[in-house]
Design an enzyme around this catalytic site. Structure first.
Site, PDB file in Angstrom:
ATOM      1  CG  HIS A  21      36.033  37.480  42.617  1.00 59.47           C
ATOM      2  ND1 HIS A  21      36.447  37.161  43.878  1.00 59.47           N
ATOM      3  CD2 HIS A  21      36.687  36.609  41.798  1.00 59.47           C
ATOM      4  CE1 HIS A  21      37.321  36.178  43.832  1.00 59.47           C
ATOM      5  NE2 HIS A  21      37.478  35.813  42.581  1.00 59.47           N
ATOM      6  CG  ASN A  74      40.860  33.738  46.023  1.00 54.09           C
ATOM      7  OD1 ASN A  74      40.282  34.785  45.763  1.00 54.09           O
ATOM      8  ND2 ASN A  74      40.964  32.753  45.161  1.00 54.09           N
TER       9      ASN A  74
HETATM   10 FE1  HDE Z   1      40.575  36.222  39.325  1.00 58.96          FE
HETATM   11  N1  HDE Z   1      39.451  37.357  38.057  1.00 58.96           N
HETATM   12  N2  HDE Z   1      41.141  35.064  37.766  1.00 58.96           N
HETATM   13  N3  HDE Z   1      41.546  34.974  40.583  1.00 58.96           N
HETATM   14  N4  HDE Z   1      39.964  37.320  40.860  1.00 58.96           N
HETATM   15  C1  HDE Z   1      38.690  38.398  38.399  1.00 58.96           C
HETATM   16  O1  HDE Z   1      38.675  40.440  37.270  1.00 58.96           O
HETATM   17  C2  HDE Z   1      41.009  35.382  36.468  1.00 58.96           C
HETATM   18  C3  HDE Z   1      42.274  33.872  40.249  1.00 58.96           C
HETATM   19  C4  HDE Z   1      40.409  37.230  42.156  1.00 58.96           C
HETATM   20  O2  HDE Z   1      37.652  42.601  43.988  1.00 58.96           O
HETATM   21  C5  HDE Z   1      38.152  39.144  37.224  1.00 58.96           C
HETATM   22  O3  HDE Z   1      37.980  42.557  37.704  1.00 58.96           O
HETATM   23  C6  HDE Z   1      41.688  34.407  35.651  1.00 58.96           C
HETATM   24  C7  HDE Z   1      43.089  33.434  41.340  1.00 58.96           C
HETATM   25  C8  HDE Z   1      39.790  38.245  42.963  1.00 58.96           C
HETATM   26  O4  HDE Z   1      37.525  43.371  41.957  1.00 58.96           O
HETATM   27  C9  HDE Z   1      38.730  38.390  36.024  1.00 58.96           C
HETATM   28  C10 HDE Z   1      42.219  33.494  36.518  1.00 58.96           C
HETATM   29  C11 HDE Z   1      42.815  34.307  42.360  1.00 58.96           C
HETATM   30  C12 HDE Z   1      38.972  38.960  42.094  1.00 58.96           C
HETATM   31  C13 HDE Z   1      39.544  37.315  36.703  1.00 58.96           C
HETATM   32  C14 HDE Z   1      41.872  33.914  37.850  1.00 58.96           C
HETATM   33  C15 HDE Z   1      41.861  35.245  41.866  1.00 58.96           C
HETATM   34  C16 HDE Z   1      39.104  38.357  40.797  1.00 58.96           C
HETATM   35  C17 HDE Z   1      36.663  39.334  37.231  1.00 58.96           C
HETATM   36  C18 HDE Z   1      43.000  32.235  36.199  1.00 58.96           C
HETATM   37  C19 HDE Z   1      43.379  34.295  43.782  1.00 58.96           C
HETATM   38  C20 HDE Z   1      38.078  40.122  42.441  1.00 58.96           C
HETATM   39  C21 HDE Z   1      36.438  40.795  37.466  1.00 58.96           C
HETATM   40  C22 HDE Z   1      44.126  32.446  35.425  1.00 58.96           C
HETATM   41  C23 HDE Z   1      44.799  34.459  43.847  1.00 58.96           C
HETATM   42  C24 HDE Z   1      38.787  41.430  42.271  1.00 58.96           C
HETATM   43  C25 HDE Z   1      37.750  41.385  37.505  1.00 58.96           C
HETATM   44  C26 HDE Z   1      37.922  42.559  42.775  1.00 58.96           C
HETATM   45  C27 HDE Z   1      38.458  38.811  39.649  1.00 58.96           C
HETATM   46  C28 HDE Z   1      40.294  36.454  35.988  1.00 58.96           C
HETATM   47  C29 HDE Z   1      42.229  33.166  38.997  1.00 58.96           C
HETATM   48  C30 HDE Z   1      41.341  36.290  42.714  1.00 58.96           C
HETATM   49  C31 HDE Z   1      37.716  37.841  35.055  1.00 58.96           C
HETATM   50  C32 HDE Z   1      41.745  34.417  34.161  1.00 58.96           C
HETATM   51  C33 HDE Z   1      44.070  32.256  41.340  1.00 58.96           C
HETATM   52  C34 HDE Z   1      39.995  38.482  44.447  1.00 58.96           C
HETATM   53  O5  HDE Z   1      39.512  39.225  35.233  1.00 58.96           O
END
Ligand code: HDE
Length: 692
Positions: A73, A146
């Site tokens: 992202h 999402n």
């Molecule tokens: Fe994320 N995800 N994610 N994700 N995600 C990040 O956090 C993570 C997941 C989502 O506009 C990171 O600040 C793990 C699902 C959005 O700043 C990180 C898992 C969904 C955004 C991270 C998931 C998301 C992130 C990277 C599995 C939809 C952008 C930078 C367990 C429901 C937020 C940050 C923004 C961002 C980890 C799965 C949505 C690395 C470990 C499911 C919208 O922390």
């Protein structure tokens, strides 16, 4: 800076905001700078002196201006807005922002792509992240979702594997912003739990027309807790008032070259023009007992709850009405986390969500470099906060008094916990017993039935786009065994016709049977998954290009512009170059842009203005291509007066989105409906022979 109508947020912004107008340039310590052009040297050419504290001050900051981009992202766009709750939500929740219908809650939204880095293009095939930070009276609440209702994996421990696979490949960091490569499809072929999500990523949802036209989903099951401390399970949805819309694939490919910032620019322009995008926030609310009856597990993030089982209860709506002042300070430094909840909301045991509760804060500590990241203005609550946290890098708070622990007697035990406050956060006391296990539950084992349901719920043209997308992506995969595994072990189990189409495109043997373990979902078709279920109700902010040459009819242009203004649409006059053109009655017509510089892919519809100038048009390859491309991309076109001849000259076929008329007035109503519908899908079969 515009006023937000909320004194708390105005105060907060006043403190954070630096307005340089009318101010002398200073060093970071406030020393006024007399010369910002030359460093301090011996004689005229140097050497430069180490003593030059102004040069050092400037370079030291510059050298540290970048922070690590988000691992996923990384490319995003942010905007401010407000949320308004509807009446009646206290039945489900005590969260103040969902029950206080008097005061809107300020919000900050960030919408992002997943795969590409910060500088990648906007209109790539990808999931869009859709995060909302609500600055509520009870602390900050983040809904980090999402634009797709399900996810690739079921357990957080697989996330780094999935992200490594989808990201550019390690040896050469290729390809950027695309899933069309070996490692991604290798992962998909070996982790069939991703099958459902992949049907969404290959669908039109992954190539949105703009960010105002995407849905949002919380994906996981959460809990709402009311005043009586009753809990309900919940899935969050947010639905755009603008309708859901997509581009066609050829258009996406071109947009990424012709305007890589297309989505970012569109959102910015809509807000600047006052065409504020709006979404309705709703929830599917259900009980544990209901969930226990279904043929899927609501803790499995690869499954959605069909709206046929639980309809959406509308909770409120939010509006984006203010662009950022400083992209870095706001959009880049904003720190979302699904762990940021407030009283009235709680987590579920979804093992994907549970991992996220750790990962986001850990990410912020790395990216923003300090445990004090919540003191950065964009992350700071607007409600009062009194912690006993002290110290740390970049601490901005100055605390009074000796008490930095609780309980204390030195400061009358302030700040103290609030055992009686019904709004103080209390975890839902879920009963749990059992053994510690590293195991995937049996109830997560079905990987295909909802993928099939999704595919079967779509319109024919949407299914065809999915077929084409799989064929396109897999044709970029070099390893034949990966292609074969996807076709035989993933696609065949979703839909045999889909698998056979893709197999033919790839020159593989077409599978003829599904695995014995494939089950049928109870809900086999849902009426809420096709983009056609989310039409637009107006044409606000849609862009209409008027193609003109010397000799154009000025009164037609005036009529279309007046109509466009009344619809809050954007009407722009495009000519061969930026100089004004002469109308057929000798007037000068102002031009908004060059046809070559403002490509058809950035507009929603085109009108070819009438006049005494058909020959000029026919001698202009750029203009002819403009019309053909608009036609190929299934957009509405009006050919006025003499330009009706283009049907024959360009070999077009008349259809329900191609209008001819002597006067714009006669076709404006139908044209509006065609623009509202975005694309005329019935044309798609007929345009295959037009060169791309
Ligand atoms: Fe994320 N995800 N994610 N994700 N995600 C990040 O956090 C993570 C997941 C989502 O506009 C990171 O600040 C793990 C699902 C959005 O700043 C990180 C898992 C969904 C955004 C991270 C998931 C998301 C992130 C990277 C599995 C939809 C952008 C930078 C367990 C429901 C937020 C940050 C923004 C961002 C980890 C799965 C949505 C690395 C470990 C499911 C919208 O922390």
């Amino acid at each position: 800076m515009k006023k937000s109508n909320n004194p708390k947020i105005d105060q907060f912004e006043k403190e954070a905001y630096v307005d340089p107008k009318g101010k002398t340039l200073t060093s970071s310590l406030g020393v006024p700078v007399a010369d910002n052009q030359n460093s301090l040297k011996i004689n005229q050419t140097g050497p430069t002196l180490l003593e030059d504290f102004l040069l050092r001050d400037k370079l030291i900051h510059f050298d540290r201006e970048r922070i690590p981009e988000r691992v996923v992202h990384a490319r995003g766009v942010g905007a401010h807005g407000y949320f308004e709750a509807y009446e009646g939500n206290e039945k489900w929740t005590k969260a103040k922002f969902l029950t206080n219908t008097q005061n809107p809650t300020p919000i900050f939204v960030r919408i992002s792509t997943v795969q590409g880095g910060r500088g990648s293009a906007d209109v790539v095939r990808d999931v869009r992240g859709f995060s909302i930070k609500f600055y509520t009276e009870d602390g900050n609440y983040d809904l980090v979702g999402n634009n797709i209702p399900v996810f690739f994996i079921q357990d957080a421990i697989k996330f780094p594997d999935f992200v490594h696979a989808v990201k550019p490949e390690d040896p050469n960091e290729v390809p950027t912003g695309q899933s069309a490569h070996d490692t991604f499809w290798d992962f998909i072929s070996l982790n069939t739990e991703a099958s459902h999500m992949t049907t969404w990523v290959m669908s039109d949802r992954a190539i949105p027309r703009n960010l105002r036209s995407i849905q949002g989903f919380g994906v996981h099951t959460f809990r709402l807790i009311n005043k009586e401390n009753q809990a309900h399970l919940v899935k969050f949805h947010w639905t755009p008032k603008q309708g859901v819309a997509q581009v066609v694939w050829d258009e996406a490919l071109k947009l990424n070259g012709k305007d890589p910032d297309f989505h970012r620019r569109d959102l910015w322009d809509a807000i600047e023009r006052g065409n504020y995008p709006e979404w309705e926030l709703g929830a599917q609310i259900f009980t544990e007992e209901q969930a226990a009856q279904w043929d899927f597990d609501v803790l499995d993030a690869t499954k959605l709850v069909p709206e046929e089982l639980v309809p959406i209860t509308p909770l409120g709506k939010f509006t984006l009405n203010r662009n950022t002042d400083d992209f870095f300070a706001e959009t880049e430094q904003v720190a979302f986390s699904p762990a940021n909840i407030v009283s009235g909301i709680d987590f579920s045991n979804d093992p994907l969500l549970q991992g996220r509760l750790f990962s986001y804060t850990d990410t912020h500590l790395h990216r923003l470099g300090t445990a004090n990241f919540n003191q950065i203005p964009i992350n700071k609550p607007v409600c009062p906060f009194h912690t006993n946290r002290r110290g740390g890098y970049a601490n901005h708070e100055v605390y009074k008094g000796k008490a930095n622990y609780e309980p204390n007697s030195v400061d009358e035990n302030w700040p103290r916990e609030s055992t009686n406050d019904p709004h103080a956060f209390r975890t839902h006391p879920e009963q749990i017993e059992g053994s510690k296990l590293r195991i995937r539950p049996e109830s997560f084992a079905d990987h295909f039935s909802q993928a099939t349901m999704h595919y079967q719920s779509l319109a024919k043209h949407e299914q065809q786009h999915i077929k084409d997308a799989y064929a396109f992506e897999l044709s970029k995969v070099k390893a034949i065994e990966i292609r074969e595994r996807v076709v035989n072990e993933v696609l065949a189990n979703i839909d045999l016709d889909l698998a056979q189409f893709v197999a033919n495109e790839l020159g593989l043997d077409a599978p003829t049977k599904q695995s014995n373990s494939v089950k049928k979902a109870t809900v086999t078709k849902s009426d809420h998954l096709s983009t056609l279920a989310y039409p637009a109700s107006d044409i606000k902010q849609r862009k209409i290009a008027l193609l003109v040459h010397n000799g154009a009819n000025a009164s037609s242009i005036d009529a279309i512009k007046t109509w466009g203004d009344s619809e809050s649409a954007v009407v722009e006059v495009l000519a061969p170059n930026a100089a004004p053109v002469k109308s057929n009655d000798g007037k000068e017509i102002a031009v908004d842009g060059r046809q070559n510089g403002e490509p058809s892919v950035t507009y929603d519809a085109v009108v070819i203005v009438d006049g005494d100038n058909l020959d000029e048009f026919l001698n202009d390859g750029v203009a002819k291509h403009y019309v053909l491309e608009t036609f190929k991309h299934l957009k509405p076109i009006v050919l006025l007066g003499d330009k009706e001849a283009l049907i024959k000259e360009l070999n077009l076929t008349q259809d329900a989105a191609l209008f001819t008329s002597q006067s714009f007035k006669d076709v404006s109503d139908q044209f509006k409906i065609a623009i509202q519908n975005h694309r005329y899908w019935d044309r798609e079969d007929k345009v295959a022979s037009i060169p791309a």
